[in-house]
Design an enzyme around this catalytic site. Structure first.
Site, short mmCIF file in Angstrom:
data_model
loop_
_atom_site.label_atom_id
_atom_site.label_comp_id
_atom_site.label_asym_id
_atom_site.label_seq_id
_atom_site.Cartn_x
_atom_site.Cartn_y
_atom_site.Cartn_z
N ARG A 281 0.90 -1.16 0.07
CA ARG A 281 -0.13 -0.12 -0.10
C ARG A 281 0.86 1.25 -0.13
O ARG A 281 0.61 2.29 -0.50
CB ARG A 281 -1.04 -0.17 1.25
CG ARG A 281 -2.01 1.20 1.13
CD ARG A 281 -2.84 1.14 2.23
NE ARG A 281 -3.91 0.02 2.08
CZ ARG A 281 -4.26 -0.96 2.62
NH1 ARG A 281 -3.48 -1.25 3.83
NH2 ARG A 281 -5.28 -1.73 2.20
N ALA A 282 1.94 1.27 0.64
CA ALA A 282 2.96 2.48 0.67
C ALA A 282 3.26 2.78 -0.65
O ALA A 282 3.19 3.98 -1.01
CB ALA A 282 4.13 2.09 1.79
#
Length: 711
Positions: A281-282
């Site tokens: 997700r980062a």
């Protein structure tokens, strides 16, 4: 619910002084809602909520299907909308809503409520939308998001992951779309956020009040002017608001044309790998943020400066491994990674060189390319502009003396100064032969310590309790609004009356008196009050290091089980409330790290102070049951008649039903068993440091409750 339709004008976004990172993060989400929202961390009184609420006035209006309670888009209505299917008809243009979720909201208020009585008797899905429906295609704002109850956090996580909300009650279900921009504010002193929800926020920023007198003067002057005449103040900033609104719209139009090149994408991936963030997700958030930064600067290509700024906003909260880690990012490491996997982009020379002529050094008052800089202060009041032309992270790098947030740790050199020569245990009163603090050993997973019996406190994960969530254990008549329906009990209550009520159709004739709600048993959070012996008998470095490691492990366990914690220490001639009851385990860890040792052992003073703290907390929150954890070797040497006085204080606590655990820290080949005697006076349980570990053999077969019953 708070929306943009409030009759009193919101405080203008452009009138907010300073807080560059916060304003930039909010504006990037206005440009690209796919960034994923913002978490704002900071001390109280820093205008976090003011800035967030002001954002709604800058958001573009949305078109919705006329009369639809779920804000369906006319060009792509939700096929499963409870108000559908929608025919071609009236289109309503309305401002973007900002919906505020109160911390104490009920589950029905968040997701909506089904009329179970009508569903049973008429077969009708009578659904009253909740806040998630109101926030669809808008902003969902949670003030003090770290204090949100676990069951509401679970519902938010589900909605954020699926883009939809599901309401199910005994086989009757309703689904509607729920895609929203999630914005939260929190004061870290009141506790941390669950890692699952923390990761759902795209960006995070730390805010703190400025220490510059001129900037503080501007804040006060503008706030007083707004309070005196909100409409007039807003009118004076209307031109700046319109300009910013148009810039957001222009950036939104440009966003699809922005190209994320392979070089920038490689830098993003390398940065996330270098900082060992979990999952992917980062990387995705950084890519979306860097793209939004380029669009905000009026460019169609992503530069290294965009990647760097995106990392500073998207990664700090994702690199934390436990609640004791301070958020932040090593900027030197970030610069080395960017240089290794891409080098400097062309066209950014001189970025670090301030324009000597003032804040108008670029097209938008930012760096040479406009950068990601939010609008500068100034405006109709002619107030001095306080920001320099650099990006916010450059200002922080050039001014390391400025505090970065309420959680900034003290400089290690102040904690690791060489200790003064050790004094005797008979030192001066109050000082008690103080010795330098020692570091704690590595924390470990502890066994669960329970409060016996069945409570009714706040939802948590420690002791058994009657809660709104958990396994069903029975049924009862509802007190007030119906909670979770117990279907079998309701049918059983209504069945004998069907003939008398003239039932003729397939549905049951159900009256209000027939309804039964489920009685559920789950887990509650407790008040865990630590009473830590810091006297000379505990002062051996290796021993105190192990004791601190044990308390640190218990603090981490309390965080995971949603407890409130407090800490009392005793040494010398008295006891000190080192940490008033709070939800912030970080504060407890900080107090523990700085704990000095030495002097006599006033055990009775520590127990009496605990009694007083618990008495006050019972008046504040009677439903939250306490668990007293005394960390000591059991010796009592301070004050007159120390042993007898300590025994009487222990019996006082036991007489009020306080659940207690004594962590026996006695070491050496000869053991006196004093901690065990103290536990018997407290009518509690004694465990050794070794038994505290969850993986020890004794911990697998003993529980606090079992020991209490055996006693």
């Amino acid at each position: 619910m708070t929306t943009a339709r409030n009759t009193t004008p919101q405080y203008p976004f452009t009138a907010v002084v300073g807080m560059d990172d916060l304003r930039l993060a909010l504006l990037l989400n206005a440009v690209s809602p796919a960034v994923g929202g913002v978490l704002v961390r900071g001390e109280k009184g820093t205008a976090k909520s003011t800035a967030v609420r002001a954002l709604s006035a800058l958001m573009p209006h949305v078109d919705v299907v006329g009369g639809c309670r779920f804000a369906c888009a006319p060009d792509a209505p939700d096929p499963g909308c409870p108000d559908g299917p929608h025919e071609t008809g009236a289109v309503e243009d309305r401002p973007t809503r900002m919906v505020e979720l109160p911390v104490g909201a009920s589950e029905d208020r968040l997701v909506g409520a089904l009329d179970i009585e009508r569903a049973l008797s008429e077969g009708v899905k009578a659904f009253e939308p909740g806040l998630l429906a109101d926030a669809h295609r808008g902003i969902l704002y949670v003030d003090e998001v770290n204090l949100l109850h676990d069951h509401l956090v679970d519902l938010l996580l589900d909605a954020a992951a699926m883009g939809a909300s599901y309401v199910e009650r005994e086989g009757v279900s309703v689904r509607h779309a729920a895609r929203f921009l999630l914005v939260g504010t929190m004061n870290p002193e009141e506790g941390e956020l669950r890692p699952q929800l923390l990761d759902r926020f795209g960006l995070t920023v730390e805010v703190a009040a400025s220490r510059e007198p001129d900037q503080r003067v501007s804040v006060v002057r503008r706030r007083l002017a707004y309070d005196a005449d909100p409409a007039g103040f807003a009118a004076r900033w209307a031109a700046e608001e319109d300009e910013l609104r148009h810039r957001i719209a222009a950036a939104r139009e440009l966003l699809p044309e922005v190209t994320l090149g392979d070089a920038a994408l490689r830098q993003i991936a390398a940065t996330c790998a270098a900082f060992e963030v979990d999952g992917m997700r980062a990387d995705i958030v950084m890519a979306r943020t860097a793209t939004a930064l380029a669009a905000w600067a009026g460019r169609t290509d992503v530069l290294e400066e965009d990647v760097r700024q995106a990392a500073l906003l998207a990664l700090p909260h994702r690199r934390r491994r436990n609640p004791f880690d301070a958020p932040g990012l090593d900027e030197d490491k970030l610069d080395r990674t960017l240089e290794e996997f891409g080098g400097a982009d062309e066209g950014t020379d001189g970025e670090d060189d301030p324009d000597p002529d003032g804040p108008d050094g670029g097209p938008d008052g930012g760096g040479p390319d406009g950068g990601g800089q939010p609008p500068q202060d100034g405006g109709p009041e002619g107030a001095p502009r306080t920001e320099s032309p650099e990006l916010p992270h450059q200002q922080e790098r050039e001014a390391p003396q400025a505090p970065e947030g309420p959680e900034a740790p003290e400089a290690p050199e102040r904690q690791e100064q060489p200790a003064a020569p050790e004094q005797s245990q008979e030192g001066a009163p109050g000082a008690g032969g103080q010795k330098a603090a020692v570091d704690a050993t590595e924390p470990f997973r502890t066994r669960r310590l329970d409060v016996p019996g069945l409570g009714e406190g706040a939802d948590g994960r420690r002791s058994r309790a009657r809660t709104a969530h958990g396994r069903t254990t029975g049924a009862r008549r509802p007190h007030g609004a119906l909670g979770k329906l117990h279907l079998a009990a309701t049918v059983q209550a209504a069945a004998p009356h069907q003939r008398a009520r003239g039932r003729s159709g397939r549905g049951l004739v159900v009256r209000r008196d027939d309804l039964r709600e489920a009685v559920r048993e789950g887990r509650e959070g407790n008040l865990v009050l630590f009473v830590v012996d810091a006297s000379g008998s505990m002062a051996a470095r290796k021993r105190m290091s192990a004791v601190k490691g044990a308390v640190l492990s218990l603090l981490l366990d309390a965080y995971q089980r949603r407890d409130k914690i407090g800490m009392i220490t005793f040494r010398g001639t008295g006891a000190e409330l080192a940490l008033p009851p709070t939800s912030s385990v970080e504060a407890g860890a900080a107090r523990l790290e700085q704990l000095p040792t030495g002097g006599r052992t006033p055990l009775s003073e520590g127990l009496l102070r605990a009694h007083e703290v618990l008495r006050v907390e019972r008046m504040r929150d009677a439903s939250r049951r306490p668990l007293l954890v005394v960390v000591t070797d059991g010796r009592a040497t301070g004050g007159p008649e120390p042993v007898g006085r300590a025994a009487r204080a222990a019996r006082l606590l036991a007489g009020e039903g306080t659940a207690s655990v004594v962590v026996d820290c006695e070491a050496g080949p000869v053991r006196l068993g004093l901690a065990g005697e103290l536990a018997r006076e407290l009518q509690g349980t004694a465990i050794t440091l070794d038994e505290l570990r969850a993986d020890s053999v004794s911990a697998l077969v003993r529980t606090v409750q079992g020991n209490r019953k055996a006693a």
